[in-house]
Write an enzyme that holds these catalytic residues in place. Sequence first.
Site, PDB file in Angstrom:
ATOM      1  N   THR A   1     -26.193   3.206  10.274  1.00 56.28           N
ATOM      2  CA  THR A   1     -27.263   3.044   9.296  1.00 56.28           C
ATOM      3  C   THR A   1     -27.953   4.376   9.070  1.00 56.28           C
ATOM      4  O   THR A   1     -28.016   5.222   9.964  1.00 56.28           O
ATOM      5  CB  THR A   1     -28.295   1.996   9.744  1.00 56.28           C
ATOM      6  OG1 THR A   1     -29.293   1.846   8.723  1.00 56.28           O
ATOM      7  CG2 THR A   1     -28.981   2.413  11.037  1.00 56.28           C
TER       8      THR A   1
ATOM      9  N   ASN B   1     -30.917   3.922   7.300  1.00 54.41           N
ATOM     10  CA  ASN B   1     -32.207   3.321   6.951  1.00 54.41           C
ATOM     11  C   ASN B   1     -32.571   3.581   5.496  1.00 54.41           C
ATOM     12  O   ASN B   1     -33.719   3.876   5.167  1.00 54.41           O
ATOM     13  CB  ASN B   1     -33.314   3.830   7.888  1.00 54.41           C
ATOM     14  CG  ASN B   1     -33.054   3.460   9.335  1.00 54.41           C
ATOM     15  OD1 ASN B   1     -32.838   4.333  10.179  1.00 54.41           O
ATOM     16  ND2 ASN B   1     -33.032   2.172   9.634  1.00 54.41           N
ATOM     17  N   THR B   2     -31.557   3.490   4.636  1.00 59.11           N
ATOM     18  CA  THR B   2     -31.788   3.671   3.203  1.00 59.11           C
ATOM     19  C   THR B   2     -31.116   2.539   2.430  1.00 59.11           C
ATOM     20  O   THR B   2     -30.117   1.969   2.875  1.00 59.11           O
ATOM     21  CB  THR B   2     -31.224   5.006   2.693  1.00 59.11           C
ATOM     22  OG1 THR B   2     -29.812   5.047   2.950  1.00 59.11           O
ATOM     23  CG2 THR B   2     -31.887   6.186   3.377  1.00 59.11           C
TER      24      THR B   2
ATOM     25  N   GLU C   1     -22.848   4.343  -0.069  1.00 56.95           N
ATOM     26  CA  GLU C   1     -23.217   3.022   0.446  1.00 56.95           C
ATOM     27  C   GLU C   1     -22.096   2.016   0.217  1.00 56.95           C
ATOM     28  O   GLU C   1     -21.882   1.109   1.032  1.00 56.95           O
ATOM     29  CB  GLU C   1     -24.522   2.559  -0.206  1.00 56.95           C
ATOM     30  CG  GLU C   1     -25.725   3.386   0.242  1.00 56.95           C
ATOM     31  CD  GLU C   1     -26.987   3.074  -0.535  1.00 56.95           C
ATOM     32  OE1 GLU C   1     -28.022   2.810   0.101  1.00 56.95           O
ATOM     33  OE2 GLU C   1     -26.958   3.111  -1.782  1.00 56.95           O
TER      34      GLU C   1
ATOM     35  N   CYS D   1       0.853  -1.198   0.000  1.00 57.71           N
ATOM     36  CA  CYS D   1       0.000   0.000   0.000  1.00 57.71           C
ATOM     37  C   CYS D   1       0.884   1.242   0.000  1.00 57.71           C
ATOM     38  O   CYS D   1       1.248   1.769   1.059  1.00 57.71           O
ATOM     39  CB  CYS D   1      -0.933  -0.009   1.207  1.00 57.71           C
ATOM     40  SG  CYS D   1      -2.125   1.345   1.203  1.00 57.71           S
TER      41      CYS D   1
END
Length: 471
Positions: A365, A367-368, A442, A116
């Site tokens: 979260t 919630n999507t 996400e 890396c």
Amino acid sequence: MIVADSECRAELKGYLPGAGEEQRESRVRRGPRGPSAFIPVEEVLQEGAESLEQHLGLEALMSSGRVDNLAVVMGLHPDYFTSFWRLHCLLLHTDGPLANSWRHYIAIMAAARHQCSYLVGSHMAEFLQTGGDPEWLLGLHRAPEKLRKLSEINKLLAHRPWLITKEHIQALLKTGEHSWSLAELIQALVLLTHCHSLASFVFGCGILPEGDPEGSPAPQAPSPPSEQSTPPSRDSLNHSGGFEAARDVEALMERMRQLQESLLQDEGASQEEMESRFELEKSESLLVTPSVDILEPFANPDMLCFVEDPTFGYEDFTRRGTQAPPTFRAQDYTWEDHGYSLIQRLYPEGGQLLDEKFQAAYSLTYNTIAMHSGVDTSVLRRAIWNYIHCVFGIRYDDYDYGEVNQLLERNLKVYIKTVACYPEKTTRRMYNHFWRHFRHSEKVHVNLLLLEARMQAALLYALRAITRYMT
């Protein structure tokens, strides 16, 4: 981490990365240049930088007044980043058993295991800034014997942590001129696992080097066509492939709903069935590997000098025709009941921050899901976390691994295993091919779960070995 100033960058010009982490793709000059090779610059800069400024204040991040690319991408999830940053500062900048320059050298050793260059270059600069001996940067053979003794456990933590035994701990703590104290070793082990998992995040999100101090754009890999590089918005669902993407989302949400209902109705499988499903998932993970056309990353000699046994890498926990090590039953040595209490005794400053960071990632979260809101994502997050632990040989007796196959598509499994186990092989194509219909934030969320689940898995093996050494 802190971006090197111009003087240090000039001094380390031969070491610092200059073309990003995606080493196997051609480069073209583009502008403006963003922090990620995978995420559109306008999305990550607007959301990530604004989130960091609102939640933390930029001056709290960098004494140099600059925010590095890793922080901006991670800043897409500022609540998590707050926990991450507290532990990061403790490990590398707060008073502790190890000298600051030693900590950065240990970080170099850890990041070099995965080639890396982003992290190696950053910690080289900080190593010099904290008074480190430049001779050590010529390779491990120039470092003190005490640091060189970490090479074996660094190798195992990075690639096959299940091989760590109490004998490895004993060898480091054995009384002698170059022995480690238990307090020093605990800090070193946490730092090694922190940097191994951070390398996964760097490769998984395509983090690019910051470029020169003047801010001129550096070469960047060309973006794929927009329908591949950017998940569709609501409007794009009217275009070719959009309806299929929408159906995929609806199907995933329906599977999640059914699983949640079965859990509420206590329709779970028997203990024997769950054990059988874990063994099946573990065996099937043998088939989840990057495409054979993925080339081995080019071995950079400037990083190989910090690595012993460079051909040693991840091997599947269960391999055909071989005697596999026993499965790590999570209930026999849990983070909550065993690992956390041991860390609290030996490294109290770090124990609480580690626990907060694990919880921040696991419970995060909004919630999507894609274009839907008001969604309970707990079963999906749990499936991702437990699948990562599965490929490292850790089984939860109370978890039905049939959920993994129901919720995680093959492209997502390939991406997860690659980023967690051999992150240097991660490509833009892998990133683009899972969850095409989801937001980039996400996908970064998936990488946070990867980072923390991988770190916790490696730490559990190391802490179990320490416990066995002490008893």
